[in-house]
Design an enzyme around this catalytic site. Structure first.
Site, PDB file in Angstrom:
ATOM      1  N   HIS A  25       0.837  -1.212   0.000  1.00 54.92           N
ATOM      2  CA  HIS A  25       0.000   0.000   0.000  1.00 54.92           C
ATOM      3  C   HIS A  25       0.867   1.256   0.000  1.00 54.92           C
ATOM      4  O   HIS A  25       1.278   1.741   1.059  1.00 54.92           O
ATOM      5  CB  HIS A  25      -0.890  -0.011   1.247  1.00 54.92           C
ATOM      6  CG  HIS A  25      -1.779  -1.214   1.326  1.00 54.92           C
ATOM      7  ND1 HIS A  25      -1.322  -2.455   1.678  1.00 54.92           N
ATOM      8  CD2 HIS A  25      -3.103  -1.351   1.076  1.00 54.92           C
ATOM      9  CE1 HIS A  25      -2.329  -3.317   1.648  1.00 54.92           C
ATOM     10  NE2 HIS A  25      -3.416  -2.675   1.286  1.00 54.92           N
ATOM     11  N   GLU A  64     -17.230  -4.500  24.831  1.00 62.71           N
ATOM     12  CA  GLU A  64     -16.400  -5.707  24.899  1.00 62.71           C
ATOM     13  C   GLU A  64     -15.193  -5.628  23.969  1.00 62.71           C
ATOM     14  O   GLU A  64     -14.074  -5.975  24.347  1.00 62.71           O
ATOM     15  CB  GLU A  64     -17.225  -6.955  24.538  1.00 62.71           C
ATOM     16  CG  GLU A  64     -18.320  -7.304  25.529  1.00 62.71           C
ATOM     17  CD  GLU A  64     -19.619  -6.531  25.299  1.00 62.71           C
ATOM     18  OE1 GLU A  64     -19.707  -5.740  24.340  1.00 62.71           O
ATOM     19  OE2 GLU A  64     -20.566  -6.726  26.086  1.00 62.71           O
ATOM     20  N   HIS A 124     -28.119 -16.015  25.019  1.00 62.64           N
ATOM     21  CA  HIS A 124     -27.074 -15.857  26.030  1.00 62.64           C
ATOM     22  C   HIS A 124     -26.306 -17.149  26.322  1.00 62.64           C
ATOM     23  O   HIS A 124     -25.342 -17.136  27.074  1.00 62.64           O
ATOM     24  CB  HIS A 124     -27.687 -15.329  27.335  1.00 62.64           C
ATOM     25  CG  HIS A 124     -27.977 -13.857  27.303  1.00 62.64           C
ATOM     26  ND1 HIS A 124     -28.716 -13.280  26.304  1.00 62.64           N
ATOM     27  CD2 HIS A 124     -27.610 -12.842  28.128  1.00 62.64           C
ATOM     28  CE1 HIS A 124     -28.795 -11.978  26.507  1.00 62.64           C
ATOM     29  NE2 HIS A 124     -28.126 -11.694  27.614  1.00 62.64           N
TER      30      HIS A 124
END
Ligand code: TPP
Length: 660
Positions: free
Chosen positions: A27, A407, A469
């Site tokens: 790149h 999270e 869950h």
């Protein structure tokens, strides 16, 4: 001859485009666009010592836009790091070259973290900036006072993790965090207007950041902004209006310069335009000398820093080295042994999440570098203990971070805490939401960092919260990650032992999966030896000529013991093995493995989750008992029954199988 600023930044540009061209991949656009910003930072502001890349008080420089890796490799080579030679740059993207396609963390190389998955570097930077504040509080601002600088791209800021990490940084007022946003308005698909119309000023100001904007090709503006940012009492985003592929007559400002070699003809035109007459990889000596001067300044900086420590108190240096640089764990074994003995006597029935809390509480008595936290849910995953002291923007003299419901940001931040050096982070959520942390867990493993993930509510045993869950495939998915130890302890004894192993694993992250529901104490004898160290061990055998070997983990060890009793009543002998960590077991000698799992018996594995990772143990005649569909919402004992995981049903399965 005095060297002009743009000769320094053009050295980066040409090393980058020539290396990409030689590798025939990479790149070039980003290093060309951000070369002036990086040169300004290194020349005037960054405090680093290439002769000692591990200097704890160095400023951290993170290339979150890891695809522009040639920018970082050029900077490290030019400023005098021994880790990168011109030969390495010529070997960009080749096997075993330190100049890999994306920066790969290597301690002592100047590459501070592995980047490439966009957004992760931003999360790591937040962890490093928090670490700096924690250590500053401990040792004083004359000893720890480094900054954390990041280059981030459009893609970094589009990724969701950037929201989590930047929002946390603003909340904690991490004033030593300075992010350069490569605001070139181009991504792979073309103009960023195809997909984003955020107002970055408003976005960052609403997080509680300072926002500055500069022309990314104007040395003075950039330098002034850095000075201003260093004085801010908030983190700062410097939006750098840059031109991707700067200097390329036909490709600058276009997506075509982003991710492929410019081509020989275009490179010749760039040489003409930027008046660079040198052959590929040949940097004129006077430019090299000027860059070397930039790097050489660091030696004096570090020397002065050492003098200031010695003047203050030589004991501080000792503590800094012992605890935070060498991460001394010397009292850990005594503490674990003390706790094991205590619980052997009392034999408590506890959920393993509670066991983990007891372990954390005693470990934090002796480890000041132990930094916990949780993505909310701290009362549920039991990561916070009576010894937890909350870290907030007013006071970093603590050992517990409320990460909020973030999270992914938490996991990337923990990587940053570990990378800073010395700190041992642990953080919690429910096992089901480990999926929200997964890209960062993978990087903990790839980088070999001691990061400890505490994942509670580890099965259908969580009950009424239902299938959204209840983890099913999560353990199998985590076990598929190389260099990650996944622990699922069965009682307090195993929980203490798993914690001990996790803390001693300096180059391997750990997941500790924990139950919501109670388990009995199963450890048959009190031994100093850490039985979990071998990954699996025999808990109970009814005869040395067993017909059945039951292998279970976590809460299912209790179930296996009940099945063993039932079988015995039917004159079937068996051995129960607890396997808290497959990865450690799989690394044992063939002899150990064969002695433990007797191939001639019927092998039955038992875990309330996907059977995928257990299939390897049964060869062709055993039974894999588990769940390969989504869970159910009900009281947990009913769900176990629904999935045929009860002692009666399992005993019947085994008897039937033995009759076959
Ligand atoms: C999480 C993630 N998704 C996708 C990619 C693939 N990728 C590499 S660079 C890039 C976007 C490039 O745009 P930008 O971030 O603006 O970088 P620039 O073009 O300015 O170099 C993408 C999608 C990645 N590296 N990480």
């Amino acid at each position: 001859m005095s060297i002009k600023f743009n000769q320094l930044s053009n050295a980066i540009r040409f090393l980058s485009i020539d290396a990409v061209q030689k590798a025939n991949s990479g790149h070039p656009g980003m290093p060309m666009g951000m070369a002036d910003v990086a040169t300004t930072l290194f020349k005037y502001h960054l405090r680093f010592n290439p002769k000692n890349p591990n200097w704890i008080n160095r400023d951290r420089f993170i290339l979150s836009a890891g695809h522009g890796s040639m920018l970082l490799y050029s900077l490290l080579y030019l400023s005098g790091y021994k880790s990168i030679s011109i030969e390495d740059i010529k070997n960009f993207r080749q096997l075993n070259s330190i100049c890999a396609g994306h920066p790969e963390y290597k301690k002592g190389s100047g590459i501070e973290t592995t980047t490439g998955p966009l957004g992760q570097g931003l999360g790591n930077a937040v962890g490093m900036a928090i670490a700096e504040e924690i250590l500053k509080k401990k040792f004083g601002p004359s000893i720890i006072n480094n900054k954390t600088y990041v280059i981030a791209s459009d893609g970094d800021l589009m990724e969701g993790i950037s929201h989590e990490a930047m929002s946390l940084a603003g909340h904690l007022k991490l004033k030593n965090l300075i992010v350069f946003f490569d605001n070139n308005k181009i991504s792979i698909d073309g103009s960023t207007s195809l997909s984003v119309s955020d107002n970055y000023k408003k976005r960052f100001e609403s997080y509680g950041w300072s926002f500055l904007e500069v022309n990314a090709h104007n040395e003075k503006q950039i330098s002034k902004a850095i000075l201003k940012a260093s004085k801010s009492n908030k983190p700062t985003l410097i939006s750098c209006k840059s031109v991707i592929g700067f200097g390329s007559p036909n490709k600058s400002g276009k997506a075509s310069s982003h991710g492929s070699p410019l081509g020989d003809d275009e490179i010749a035109l760039v040489r003409k335009k930027l008046k660079w007459i040198n052959k590929p990889f040949a940097i004129p000596q006077e430019i090299l000398d000027e860059w070397k001067k930039i790097g050489d300044k660091g030696e004096l900086l570090e020397k002065k820093w050492l003098e200031s420590i010695n003047k203050k108190n030589p004991k501080i240096k000792f503590e800094l080295e012992k605890t935070y640089i060498n991460s001394d764990l010397n009292k850990l074994e005594n503490i674990i042994e003390r706790e094991k003995t205590k619980y052997f006597d009392s034999k408590p029935s506890l959920a393993t999440r509670q066991c983990s809390m007891l372990a954390i509480e005693s470990i934090s008595e002796i480890l000041p570098q132990f930094i916990g936290g949780s993505a909310d849910l701290s009362g549920s995953n039991n990561t916070k203990t009576n010894n937890s002291k909350i870290i907030n923007y007013k006071n970093f003299d603590g050992n517990y971070i409320h990460y909020g419901v973030r999270e992914h940001g938490m996991a990337a931040t923990m990587n940053g805490l570990a990378l800073y050096g010395g700190l041992v982070p642990y953080g919690g959520t429910f096992l089901i939401f480990s999926d929200y942390c997964k890209p960062s867990i993978r990087l903990s493993a790839l980088m070999g960092l001691r990061v400890i993930y505490i994942f509670s509510h580890d099965s259908i045993g969580l009950g009424e919260d239902g299938p959204t869950h209840q983890p099913i495939e999560q353990l199998a998915g985590l076990r598929a990650i190389p260099n990650l130890n996944v622990f699922r302890p069965a009682d307090i004894n195993e929980t203490l032992e798993c914690w001990e192993i996790a803390l001693k694993s300096k180059n391997t992250p750990s997941v500790i999966a924990l139950s919501r529901q109670k388990v009995p104490y199963i450890n048959p004898n009190n031994s100093k030896k850490n039985k979990c160290e071998n990954g699996a061990y025999e808990v109970k055998i009814t005869s040395h000529e067993s017909n059945v070997t039951l292998i279970a983990s976590g809460t299912e060890v209790e179930l296996a013991l009940k099945v063993q009793n039932n079988l015995k009543e039917n004159n079937i002998h068996s051995k129960v093995i607890s396997m808290p960590c497959m990865e450690l077991f799989d690394n044992q000698s063939e002899k150990y493995k064969k002695n433990l799992i007797e191939e001639n018996s019927l092998i039955v594995t038992l875990e309330a989750g996907s059977i995928t990772s257990w299939q390897k143990y049964i060869k062709n005649k055993g039974l894999n008992l588990g769940i390969d569909q989504f869970g159910e919402s009900a009281p947990y004992k009913e769900i176990y029954d629904h999935f045929n995981l009860t002692e009666e049903k399992i005993t019947n399965f085994i008897q039937k199988k033995l009759r076959e």
